[in-house]
Scaffold this active site. Structure first.
Site, PDB file in Angstrom:
ATOM      1  NE  ARG A  50     -10.646 -27.421  -6.953  1.00 14.43           N
ATOM      2  CZ  ARG A  50      -9.997 -27.804  -8.030  1.00 14.43           C
ATOM      3  NH1 ARG A  50     -10.124 -29.045  -8.453  1.00 14.43           N
ATOM      4  NH2 ARG A  50      -9.196 -26.983  -8.670  1.00 14.43           N
TER       5      ARG A  50
ATOM      6  CG  HIS B  33      13.913 -27.300  17.662  1.00  8.88           C
ATOM      7  ND1 HIS B  33      13.560 -26.171  18.383  1.00  8.88           N
ATOM      8  CD2 HIS B  33      14.444 -28.161  18.567  1.00  8.88           C
ATOM      9  CE1 HIS B  33      13.862 -26.345  19.653  1.00  8.88           C
ATOM     10  NE2 HIS B  33      14.408 -27.536  19.798  1.00  8.88           N
ATOM     11  CG  ASN B  34      12.000 -22.627  17.284  1.00 12.91           C
ATOM     12  OD1 ASN B  34      12.864 -23.424  17.621  1.00 12.91           O
ATOM     13  ND2 ASN B  34      12.089 -21.345  17.527  1.00 12.91           N
TER      14      ASN B  34
ATOM     15  N   GLY C 157      17.990 -22.395  25.029  1.00 10.29           N
ATOM     16  CA  GLY C 157      17.784 -21.269  25.927  1.00 10.29           C
ATOM     17  C   GLY C 157      19.046 -20.938  26.689  1.00 10.29           C
TER      18      GLY C 157
ATOM     19  CD  GLU D 186      10.398 -23.877  21.418  1.00 12.78           C
ATOM     20  OE1 GLU D 186      11.562 -24.256  21.208  1.00 12.78           O
ATOM     21  OE2 GLU D 186      10.091 -22.670  21.498  1.00 12.78           O
TER      22      GLU D 186
ATOM     23  CB  SER E  60      17.520 -25.533  20.341  1.00  9.68           C
ATOM     24  OG  SER E  60      16.460 -25.652  21.269  1.00  9.68           O
TER      25      SER E  60
ATOM     26  CE  LYS F 117      16.336 -23.277  17.704  1.00 11.05           C
ATOM     27  NZ  LYS F 117      15.428 -22.193  17.904  1.00 11.05           N
TER      28      LYS F 117
END
Ligand code: 6PG
Length: 473
Positions: free
Chosen positions: A447, A187-188, A132, A191, A130, A184
């Site tokens: 239910r 992480h995104n 960019g 983000e 990560s 990751k």
């Protein structure tokens, strides 16, 4: 490693691949890059002029240029291309060579590749990267998982090129299997949620407080000096100042339709599979999707002009300060949801994740870096088995001070007709999480009523069914 050979190779010299290699070359590592596109090779060699770099457009030449064992990082688009590249590589490699997938691959794909390549004697690991373009060149945060022996071999390179916080490298061995790519992905997801929170804030500042772009920039820049300090706020402040050559603000000319490559959606899908709620990430994914329905939104906007779209001004001078606290509240809850998902996945997939270490390597280099991560790091360091960040005593004392303010902000913005899904969804999640008695007993009763699905009783073992309404026949 032999002297005239390159110590590491990269396949895919797009923005990330090129900059990551140049970062290695900046630190004196001799590196080779492969790409079918000659223009990318030229760009790479020009940018790396005077450094130990070399580009190739022929795969076999590239492979032959590497020292033993060969270490190859793939930075190619996720999906079928990764498999195609590995297939091309396999006949050219020997047992013991190392392949690292540095892209945003789906963790299930990585699991398959880890197992398949291990059987063939190759070392393979998935590594989330990560940061960019700038991060890749000056110091990314990296999340390697899988083959430990292979990681240890490249560890010195990764630690050298990683971002540093207090002298500590933002890279650590995440865990076995596809754990690096899983972390990751989360992480995104975080983000996405943070970006939606900032977008909600923009909406409030612009339409609720009628601020112009310069003023909005000032607010974000000011916030970035305090407890909200984060990379995403820093770049957001910059965005509001950028003018085109025609003198107009670029932000006002960009379409309000957001794209996505899929990692946010995957996070949401996985959380549903694991039955672990992350509603702020879910809503961020949903808002990106909704943004694409421009025509529908325009029609609905016209139809309900005098209803939901009549945005009222928020007349309150201290509102920005309250918004700052509400932002902090939501921000903490967003990271908390991500960490909660990681702890569930760690058990479900046997990843053995160390949440304190993950928070630690997210403090620098990555897109979600923020000063708050120091608090999160300490929380999980103090108590590695902490079931939820909100139960940490330091976090509890912060949250207790700001929750009434977050509530006031949500009430006022919603009353003014402003859509704040990240703020409102986060607050509702918090309220439900802090609810000893949820209304879910009613759902169980329903239910059972319509489907005889049974229910459990307080203080009594077993499952029960009731004929809720006698038929009149
Ligand atoms: C990073 C980013 C990066 C991601 C982009 C675009 O950590 O450097 O997360 O990996 O690809 O942010 O993601 P979307 O296109 O899905 O918004």
């Amino acid at each position: 490693m032999s002297e005239d050979k390159y110590s590491l190779g990269m396949i895919g010299l797009g923005t990330m691949g090129r900059n990551l290699l140049l970062n290695m070359a900046d630190h004196g590592f001799a590196v080779a890059g492969y790409d079918k596109d000659q223009s990318k090779i030229t760009l790479f060699e020009n940018d790396g002029a005077g450094k130990p770099v070399k580009g190739f457009t022929t795969l076999s030449d590239f492979i032959n240029s590497l020292a033993q064992p060969k270490v190859i990082i793939l930075l190619v688009p996720a999906g079928k291309i990764v498999d195609a590249v590995i297939e091309e590589l396999e006949p050219l490699l020997s047992k013991g060579d190392i392949i690292i997938d540095g892209g945003n691959s789906h963790f299930n794909d990585t699991t398959t590749r880890v197992n398949r390549l291990a059987q063939k004697g190759f070392h393979f690991f998935g590594m989330g990267i990560s940061g960019g373009e700038e991060g890749a060149r000056t110091g990314p945060s990296m999340m390697p998982g899988g083959d430990m022996a292979a990681y240890l071999f490249v560890k010195p390179v990764l630690e050298t090129i990683a971002a540093k916080v207090n002298g500590e490298a933002c890279v650590t061995y995440i865990g076995p299997g596809a754990s690096g790519h899983f972390v990751k992905m989360v992480h995104n997801g975080i983000e996405y949620a943070l970006m939606q929170l900032i977008a909600d804030t923009y909406e409030v500042l612009k339409n609720g407080l009628r601020m112009n772009n310069e003023k909005i920039c000032q607010v974000f820049a000011e916030w970035n000096k305090g407890k909200l300090q984060s990379y995403l706020l820093e770049i957001t402040a910059d965005i509001f100042l950028y003018r085109n050559e025609d003198g107009n603000f670029l932000i006002d000319q960009i379409k309000d339709e957001a794209r996505a490559k899929g990692t946010g959606k995957w996070t949401t899908q996985v959380s549903t599979d694991l039955e672990l709620p992350i509603p702020t990430i879910d809503i961020a994914v949903a808002m990106r999707d909704l943004s694409k329905y421009k025509l529908l939104r325009t029609e609905a906007s016209n139809a309900y002009k005098n209803e939901s779209n009549s945005i009222a001004e928020i007349n309150n001078n201290d509102f920005p300060a309250k918004l700052e606290d509400a932002f902090y509240f939501s921000m903490i809850l967003i990271y908390a949801q991500g960490m909660h998902l990681l702890s569930k996945a760690s058990v479900a997939y046997d990843y053995k994740l160390k949440l304190d270490e993950i928070a630690k390597i997210w403090r620098g280099g990555c897109i979600i870096r923020a000063s708050l991560l120091e608090i999160i790091h300490q929380a999980f360091k103090t108590n590695p088995g902490q079931p939820h960040l909100l139960l940490d005593k330091d976090v509890e004392s912060i949250i207790k001070k700001i929750v009434p303010i977050a509530r006031e902000v949500v009430v006022k913005t919603i009353s003014a007709g402003i859509s704040v899904p990240a703020y409102a969804g986060t607050l509702s999640y918090f309220d439900a999480l802090c609810c000893e008695h949820m209304p879910s007993n009613l759902i169980q009763a329903q239910r059972d009523y319509f489907g005889a699905h049974t229910y459990e009783l307080i203080g009594k073992e077993g499952s029960f069914h009731t004929t809720w309404k006698k038929r009149n026949d």
